[in-house]
Write a protein that holds these residues in place. Structure first.
Motif, PDB file in Angstrom:
ATOM      1  N   GLY A 124      53.686  15.596 -81.349  1.00 16.70           N
ATOM      2  CA  GLY A 124      53.392  14.421 -82.269  1.00 16.70           C
ATOM      3  C   GLY A 124      52.863  14.525 -83.636  1.00 16.70           C
ATOM      4  O   GLY A 124      53.280  15.713 -84.150  1.00 16.70           O
ATOM      5  N   LYS A 125      52.419  13.537 -84.057  1.00 16.71           N
ATOM      6  CA  LYS A 125      51.797  13.540 -85.621  1.00 16.71           C
ATOM      7  C   LYS A 125      51.085  14.707 -85.622  1.00 16.71           C
ATOM      8  O   LYS A 125      50.076  15.026 -84.973  1.00 16.71           O
ATOM      9  CB  LYS A 125      51.393  12.422 -85.768  1.00 16.71           C
ATOM     10  CG  LYS A 125      50.978  12.063 -87.075  1.00 16.71           C
ATOM     11  CD  LYS A 125      50.625  10.861 -87.748  1.00 16.71           C
ATOM     12  CE  LYS A 125      50.069  10.860 -89.325  1.00 16.71           C
ATOM     13  NZ  LYS A 125      49.975   9.450 -89.510  1.00 16.71           N
ATOM     14  N   TRP A 126      51.119  15.431 -86.732  1.00 18.83           N
ATOM     15  CA  TRP A 126      50.154  16.455 -87.139  1.00 18.83           C
ATOM     16  C   TRP A 126      49.120  15.909 -88.306  1.00 18.83           C
ATOM     17  O   TRP A 126      47.999  15.304 -87.894  1.00 18.83           O
ATOM     18  CB  TRP A 126      50.850  17.620 -87.726  1.00 18.83           C
ATOM     19  CG  TRP A 126      50.079  18.748 -88.212  1.00 18.83           C
ATOM     20  CD1 TRP A 126      49.878  19.486 -89.394  1.00 18.83           C
ATOM     21  CD2 TRP A 126      49.087  19.534 -87.177  1.00 18.83           C
ATOM     22  NE1 TRP A 126      48.952  20.476 -89.329  1.00 18.83           N
ATOM     23  CE2 TRP A 126      48.457  20.538 -87.894  1.00 18.83           C
ATOM     24  CE3 TRP A 126      48.972  19.403 -85.931  1.00 18.83           C
ATOM     25  CZ2 TRP A 126      47.707  21.476 -87.514  1.00 18.83           C
ATOM     26  CZ3 TRP A 126      48.057  20.279 -85.230  1.00 18.83           C
ATOM     27  CH2 TRP A 126      47.329  21.447 -86.063  1.00 18.83           C
ATOM     28  N   HIS A 127      49.414  15.763 -89.542  1.00 18.84           N
ATOM     29  CA  HIS A 127      48.718  15.297 -90.620  1.00 18.84           C
ATOM     30  C   HIS A 127      47.363  15.757 -90.716  1.00 18.84           C
ATOM     31  O   HIS A 127      46.465  15.254 -91.455  1.00 18.84           O
ATOM     32  CB  HIS A 127      48.468  13.769 -90.408  1.00 18.84           C
ATOM     33  CG  HIS A 127      48.719  12.964 -91.817  1.00 18.84           C
ATOM     34  ND1 HIS A 127      48.764  11.772 -92.005  1.00 18.84           N
ATOM     35  CD2 HIS A 127      48.753  13.649 -93.121  1.00 18.84           C
ATOM     36  CE1 HIS A 127      48.754  11.422 -93.261  1.00 18.84           C
ATOM     37  NE2 HIS A 127      48.825  12.454 -93.906  1.00 18.84           N
ATOM     38  N   LEU A 128      47.182  17.229 -90.485  1.00 20.78           N
ATOM     39  CA  LEU A 128      46.204  18.126 -90.760  1.00 20.78           C
ATOM     40  C   LEU A 128      46.668  18.642 -91.834  1.00 20.78           C
ATOM     41  O   LEU A 128      45.860  19.908 -92.466  1.00 20.78           O
ATOM     42  CB  LEU A 128      45.604  19.071 -89.418  1.00 20.78           C
ATOM     43  CG  LEU A 128      44.981  18.135 -88.613  1.00 20.78           C
ATOM     44  CD1 LEU A 128      44.761  18.791 -87.273  1.00 20.78           C
ATOM     45  CD2 LEU A 128      43.922  17.270 -89.075  1.00 20.78           C
ATOM     46  N   ALA A 129      47.690  18.483 -92.329  1.00 20.63           N
ATOM     47  CA  ALA A 129      48.293  18.789 -93.732  1.00 20.63           C
ATOM     48  C   ALA A 129      49.248  17.900 -93.993  1.00 20.63           C
ATOM     49  O   ALA A 129      48.968  16.715 -93.607  1.00 20.63           O
ATOM     50  CB  ALA A 129      49.012  20.402 -93.633  1.00 20.63           C
ATOM     51  N   ASN A 130      50.523  18.111 -94.756  1.00 25.93           N
ATOM     52  CA  ASN A 130      51.543  17.246 -95.120  1.00 25.93           C
ATOM     53  C   ASN A 130      52.885  18.094 -95.161  1.00 25.93           C
ATOM     54  O   ASN A 130      52.985  19.062 -95.597  1.00 25.93           O
ATOM     55  CB  ASN A 130      51.384  16.516 -96.167  1.00 25.93           C
ATOM     56  CG  ASN A 130      51.986  15.118 -96.612  1.00 25.93           C
ATOM     57  OD1 ASN A 130      53.206  15.272 -96.807  1.00 25.93           O
ATOM     58  ND2 ASN A 130      51.452  13.875 -96.528  1.00 25.93           N
ATOM     59  N   ASN A 131      53.899  17.320 -94.441  1.00 23.22           N
ATOM     60  CA  ASN A 131      55.149  17.864 -94.787  1.00 23.22           C
ATOM     61  C   ASN A 131      55.590  17.977 -96.096  1.00 23.22           C
ATOM     62  O   ASN A 131      56.673  19.068 -96.423  1.00 23.22           O
ATOM     63  CB  ASN A 131      56.182  16.983 -93.884  1.00 23.22           C
ATOM     64  CG  ASN A 131      56.276  15.605 -94.458  1.00 23.22           C
ATOM     65  OD1 ASN A 131      55.429  14.748 -94.210  1.00 23.22           O
ATOM     66  ND2 ASN A 131      57.476  15.521 -95.019  1.00 23.22           N
TER      67      ASN A 131
END
Length: 455
Positions: A124-131
């Motif tokens: 699922g979502k990560w967002h400990l960085a950014n694509n």
């Protein structure tokens, strides 16, 4: 019979509970039919509540995504990593004094569980960085045996494939007779709202914006149901701790507007923020605030025959930073040398053996806002907050304006007690100043993209 904390810690490897942590994105406290929402239907999450305990006083460590998620995987306040806001593209991170990603060298829950014999996965979502930061570390560098994600570098997993990959991983773990830990970090109901005809048809009598919001939550609830059904089919339900929660409170547009399509580079096109209809259950504020509407979110825990079924716990103050120490206690996992969590073990609270209303270890929040005391208004002026025992204090960036609440007696933050309790205000302001001294002045380490060097 409920297990005591001591007996949990001496479980054999074969008896260690599987852990499935379902983390939604912007899901409001009242955005559940079991919490009384007037039209949203969430039968699968309601099933968790009926078969587990619904905790009303769970708070996350931030009013926005990335810092909230940082607290879960590290067990520490996100400000310790200079992560006060969401990870965006590199110029925005630099402007706000943030790193470009959470360092993979940070203490990690999943690594601690790996060393205790668990197979680990993130879907699922990560967002400990950014694509939008292509040189950021992949989730595989953070201690996961398998992953499929979006809002990260590399290939973006379609958001709706989260349950499919989660089930395959659980099947493999069961076949190998290994305990598993899975982050199932679902997209909904973050914008863009990706609607599908099947789910819109379910709510066809609602106005368009309500229809959109209800349909995306219904889609998420169905996928959660698929995973719960897989646990039943594989006969591992009784030894699996399942938790459903949210990274922060519901989003709301700053002012009324028309429904418009927007495009997200990680998940594609969908409806924008004017379709957001989340409800906080009467709590002040929404996403991006540290009033209770922004940080007090759903938290439902099921572990058959261990956690009481069909119960509501309105008293135990559990925090997101408590998850790491709690999961490690259940798994018999050890901390790495020198590591100290900001949270506490909450096994007794989960098992219904501890119903204390006050925390003995304080909580702190830091948000990336700077509002002078003569400009205070609304809910977005708070930079710092702390909760210690029964008291919660909120303050602006220079600690010149503040509000004080007895959060046990007044969870809706309706009565500001700063004038009645000046000694409490002084004590809590002093504690915030002391906490500030423990925080880094700026991010350090290998946490910067090479894009920062480009003009």
């Amino acid at each position: 019979m409920l297990l005591s904390l001591v007996s949990v810690q001496i479980l054999s490897a074969a008896e260690k509970p599987n852990i499935l942590f379902i983390f939604s994105d912007d899901w409001g406290w009242e955005d559940l039919s079991c919490h009384g929402h007037p039209y949203i239907k969430t039968p699968n999450i309601d099933r968790l509540a009926a078969e587990g305990t619904d905790f009303y006083r769970f708070t996350v460590a931030s009013g926005v995504c990335s810092p909230s998620r940082t607290a879960v995987v590290t067990g520490q306040f996100p400000a310790r990593f200079s992560i006060d806001g969401h990870f965006a593209w590199v110029p925005s991170n630099a402007k706000r004094g943030m790193p470009d990603w959470l360092s993979p060298k940070s203490p990690m829950l999943q690594r601690m569980l790996q060393k205790a014999g668990y197979r680990t996965a993130h879907f699922g979502k990560w967002h400990l960085a950014n694509n939008m930061i292509p040189d950021s570390p992949l989730p595989s560098e953070y201690g996961y045996d398998e992953y499929g994600a979006f809002n990260c570098a590399g290939e973006q997993m379609p958001y709706h494939e989260d349950s499919m990959h989660c089930i395959k991983f659980i099947e493999k773990s069961v076949a190998e007779d290994k305990p598993f830990f899975v982050n199932l970090w679902i997209h909904e109901p973050h914008t863009p709202f990706h609607t599908q005809p099947k789910y819109q048809w379910r709510f066809r009598d609602l106005p368009e914006d309500d229809n959109i919001y209800a349909s995306v939550l219904s889609h998420a609830d169905d996928r959660i149901g698929e995973v719960l059904d897989a646990l039943d089919r594989l006969k591992v339900t009784d030894n699996t701790l399942v938790i459903f929660s949210s990274d922060n409170g519901p989003a709301r547009a700053s002012k009324p507007g028309t429904l418009e399509l927007k495009y997200d580079t990680a998940t594609g096109a969908g409806w924008g923020l004017n379709g957001a209809k989340g409800i906080t259950g009467g709590r002040k504020g929404y996403k991006a605030t540290v009033f209770e509407g922004g940080i007090c979110v759903p938290f439902i825990a099921r572990w058959p025959k261990k956690i009481a079924s069909g119960k509501i716990n309105k008293v135990s103050p559990i925090s997101a930073v408590d998850l790491l120490p709690t999961f490690c206690a259940l798994a018999g996992a050890e901390y790495p040398a020198g590591y100290k969590p900001d949270g506490v073990v909450q096994v007794k609270a989960l098992l219904g053996q501890d119903r204390n209303t006050e925390r003995t270890k304080p909580l702190f929040w830091k948000m990336p806002v700077k509002v002078n005391s003569d400009k205070i208004g609304g809910f977005h002026w708070v930079t710092y907050a702390t909760m210690n025992k029964k008291w919660k204090l909120l303050a602006n960036h220079d600690l010149t304006h503040f509000e004080l609440y007895d959060i046990v007696a007044d969870p809706m933050e309706s009565t500001d007690l700063k004038k009645q309790k000046p000694e409490v205000v002084k004590e809590l302001i002093t504690s915030i100043k002391g906490w500030q001294q423990t925080l880094p002045k700026e991010p350090t380490g290998d946490v910067f993209s090479t894009l920062r060097n480009q003009k």
